[in-house]
Enzyme design. Structure first.
Site, PDB file in Angstrom:
ATOM      1  N   ASN A   1       0.798  -1.216   0.000  1.00 57.07           N
ATOM      2  CA  ASN A   1       0.000   0.000   0.000  1.00 57.07           C
ATOM      3  C   ASN A   1       0.836   1.274   0.000  1.00 57.07           C
ATOM      4  O   ASN A   1       0.346   2.334  -0.355  1.00 57.07           O
ATOM      5  CB  ASN A   1      -0.960   0.013   1.191  1.00 57.07           C
ATOM      6  CG  ASN A   1      -0.286  -0.367   2.487  1.00 57.07           C
ATOM      7  OD1 ASN A   1       0.330  -1.431   2.592  1.00 57.07           O
ATOM      8  ND2 ASN A   1      -0.370   0.493   3.477  1.00 57.07           N
TER       9      ASN A   1
ATOM     10  N   GLN B   1      -5.006  -3.827  -1.861  1.00 59.68           N
ATOM     11  CA  GLN B   1      -4.575  -2.844  -2.873  1.00 59.68           C
ATOM     12  C   GLN B   1      -4.607  -3.417  -4.289  1.00 59.68           C
ATOM     13  O   GLN B   1      -4.609  -2.664  -5.257  1.00 59.68           O
ATOM     14  CB  GLN B   1      -3.154  -2.351  -2.558  1.00 59.68           C
ATOM     15  CG  GLN B   1      -3.052  -1.509  -1.305  1.00 59.68           C
ATOM     16  CD  GLN B   1      -3.685  -0.131  -1.452  1.00 59.68           C
ATOM     17  OE1 GLN B   1      -3.843   0.402  -2.551  1.00 59.68           O
ATOM     18  NE2 GLN B   1      -4.072   0.462  -0.336  1.00 59.68           N
TER      19      GLN B   1
ATOM     20  N   THR C   1     -26.482  -9.404  11.169  1.00 58.99           N
ATOM     21  CA  THR C   1     -27.309  -9.022  10.024  1.00 58.99           C
ATOM     22  C   THR C   1     -26.426  -8.350   8.975  1.00 58.99           C
ATOM     23  O   THR C   1     -25.616  -7.485   9.305  1.00 58.99           O
ATOM     24  CB  THR C   1     -28.426  -8.065  10.472  1.00 58.99           C
ATOM     25  OG1 THR C   1     -29.174  -8.734  11.486  1.00 58.99           O
ATOM     26  CG2 THR C   1     -29.336  -7.690   9.312  1.00 58.99           C
TER      27      THR C   1
ATOM     28  N   CYS D   1       2.241   8.946  11.521  1.00 61.30           N
ATOM     29  CA  CYS D   1       2.410   9.744  12.728  1.00 61.30           C
ATOM     30  C   CYS D   1       1.736   9.015  13.880  1.00 61.30           C
ATOM     31  O   CYS D   1       0.516   8.986  13.974  1.00 61.30           O
ATOM     32  CB  CYS D   1       1.778  11.111  12.521  1.00 61.30           C
ATOM     33  SG  CYS D   1       2.076  12.245  13.857  1.00 61.30           S
TER      34      CYS D   1
HETATM   35  C1  LIG Z   1      -6.583  -0.271   3.494  1.00 61.47           C
HETATM   36  C2  LIG Z   1      -5.858  -1.532   3.710  1.00 61.47           C
HETATM   37  C3  LIG Z   1      -6.278  -2.467   4.675  1.00 61.47           C
HETATM   38  C4  LIG Z   1      -7.424  -2.190   5.615  1.00 61.47           C
HETATM   39  O1  LIG Z   1      -8.662  -2.153   4.970  1.00 61.47           O
HETATM   40  P1  LIG Z   1      -9.910  -1.469   5.734  1.00 61.47           P
HETATM   41  O2  LIG Z   1     -11.084  -1.830   4.891  1.00 61.47           O
HETATM   42  O3  LIG Z   1      -9.630  -0.005   5.733  1.00 61.47           O
HETATM   43  O4  LIG Z   1      -9.975  -2.059   7.089  1.00 61.47           O
HETATM   44  C5  LIG Z   1      -5.579  -3.641   4.785  1.00 61.47           C
HETATM   45  N1  LIG Z   1      -4.528  -3.923   3.987  1.00 61.47           N
HETATM   46  C6  LIG Z   1      -4.091  -3.065   3.045  1.00 61.47           C
HETATM   47  C7  LIG Z   1      -2.944  -3.441   2.176  1.00 61.47           C
HETATM   48  C8  LIG Z   1      -4.733  -1.841   2.873  1.00 61.47           C
HETATM   49  O5  LIG Z   1      -4.278  -0.999   1.951  1.00 61.47           O
END
Ligand SMILES: *Cc1c(COP(=O)(O)O)cnc(C)c1O
Length: 399
Positions: free
Chosen positions: A153, A181, A239, A327
């Site tokens: 990511n 991603q 649900t 951060c």
């Molecule tokens: C955004 C992301 C997640 C988390 O996904 P959410 O739906 O925001 O919980 C996990 N792994 C990667 C590589 C991501 O980019």
């Protein structure tokens, strides 16, 4: 207000208008509980089935192998915790990498500290690629799970997933991939790649937030994650998020149908941006693999620049981007991913991630690169380290 240029699509994406349109009726008229027996409830149930079929189709999987969750983090948690519980009779060893998302890394830490797991964190090379020989050497008779993300990511590097799947299959070890991603950006045939479990998230592919899925190959022993009702084949009670599931299905179909054309256009713009920054901003470095990277990912380190300052100044120009450093509680820790590819702390701190969408134009890229040039120059003019460098007292750490 200045027009906004949104280049943070790895953090989240705009929900596509057709996704919102498809979701709306499931708030207003078709609000029935899918487990009830009257007509509007049946419509909700049908919509969930259709969405599950669409998503399974994109992966070449069976609909009953798709389990909806409340997002990517939940899918990652589920895959690791439940696989560990189900297979701990065989062994307690999990192999992952140093560059995973925190949803994987912090789950591994939990399993290590609280549940008696032993975790191997694989290194990556300077482009962010997992070393396959190190993976093979890490396997022991106790190894029950390999979890390697499909694409990173932060730096966009795509892993040799097919090769990793083959290694896992040869050794009879489960293979999970965090494809949050990658899903919708690159083709992911789960059978061909020997993937046993896969995590994905709606809001990263122009779908809604708070919905994701875990693909679990038929035959994999896995424990329920949420106990309660019989939803999701009794493995994830509660649900269903019907509007979310409907929106996710539309987003997945849209991503699959537009993948070729959209990613070709993104790759062109990505490479144009990379080439312009490399040519026009001195003392910078592209992070991540030059070609095996996500179609929309650009990540640069700028020496003698503070990433947070760069971000704030870009924001003042209407440009939304992200820094490599997270951060955490006031202290600026450099990104674990940038450290894992071998960047010194100083360089990791001066990093910038720009992630494109299908709406990004060449004009957006040109404007952004022009601003980056200006701002980097300004920030360097205030940097004592840069002054020393210009005076020949210190050397560049890049190249
Ligand atoms: C955004 C992301 C997640 C988390 O996904 P959410 O739906 O925001 O919980 C996990 N792994 C990667 C590589 C991501 O980019």
């Amino acid at each position: 207000m200045k027009p906004m240029i949104y280049l943070d699509n790895a953090a989240t994406t705009k929900t596509a208008p057709e996704v919102v349109d498809a979701m709306l009726p499931y708030f207003s008229e078709l609000y029935g509980n899918p487990s009830s027996i009257y007509t509007i409830a049946g419509k909700s149930k049908e919509a969930i089935t259709a969405s599950r079929e669409t998503i399974a189709g994109v992966l070449g999987a069976k609909p009953e192998e798709i389990y909806f969750t409340a997002g990517g983090s939940e899918a990652d948690n589920w895959a690791l915790k439940a696989a560990f519980e189900a297979y701990k009779g065989k062994g307690n060893h999990i192999i992952t990498t140093k560059i995973e998302h925190h949803a994987i890394l912090h789950t591994c830490e939990y399993l290590e500290k609280e549940r008696g797991a032993r975790i191997t964190y694989l290194d990556v090379d300077e482009d962010g690629v997992v070393k396959l020989d190190q993976l093979e050497n890490a396997i022991t008779p106790e190894t029950i799970l390999i979890s390697v993300m499909f694409a990173n990511n932060e730096i966009g590097t795509i892993q040799p997933i097919k090769e990793i799947g083959m290694i896992a299959r040869e050794h009879g070890i489960l293979f999970h991939t965090d494809a949050v991603q990658a899903f919708g950006q690159v083709p992911i045939p789960v059978d061909e790649y020997d993937i046993d479990m896969l995590s994905s998230s709606g809001h990263k592919i122009n779908g809604p937030k708070g919905i994701g899925f875990l693909y679990i190959r038929k035959g994999v022993k896995i424990r329920s994650f949420v106990h309660g009702g019989a939803q999701e084949r009794k493995r994830r009670a509660g649900t269903e998020n019907v509007p979310g599931i409907v929106g996710y299905g539309v987003a997945a179909r849209r991503a699959a149908e537009t993948m070729r054309e959209r990613t070709q256009k993104e790759i062109q713009l990505r490479d144009y941006m990379i080439q312009r920054i490399n040519a026009e901003v001195p003392n910078c470095k592209l992070n991540g693999h030059p070609s095996r990277r996500l179609p929309n990912n650009v990540n640069f380190s700028f020496e003698f620049v503070e990433g947070e300052s760069l971000l704030i100044m870009l924001d003042m120009e209407g440009i939304c981007a992200s820094s490599g450093s997270a951060c955490t509680s006031g202290s600026l820790d450099p990104s674990h991913v940038l450290l894992a590819i071998g960047l010194p702390h100083e360089i990791a701190h001066g990093s910038l991630r720009l992630t494109l969408s299908d709406e990004t134009t060449k004009e957006d890229i040109d404007f952004t690169v022009d601003k980056i040039k200006e701002i980097v120059k300004k920030l360097r003019a205030m940097s004592p380290l840069y002054e020393d460098f210009v005076a020949g007292k210190t050397k560049s750490m890049i190249q």
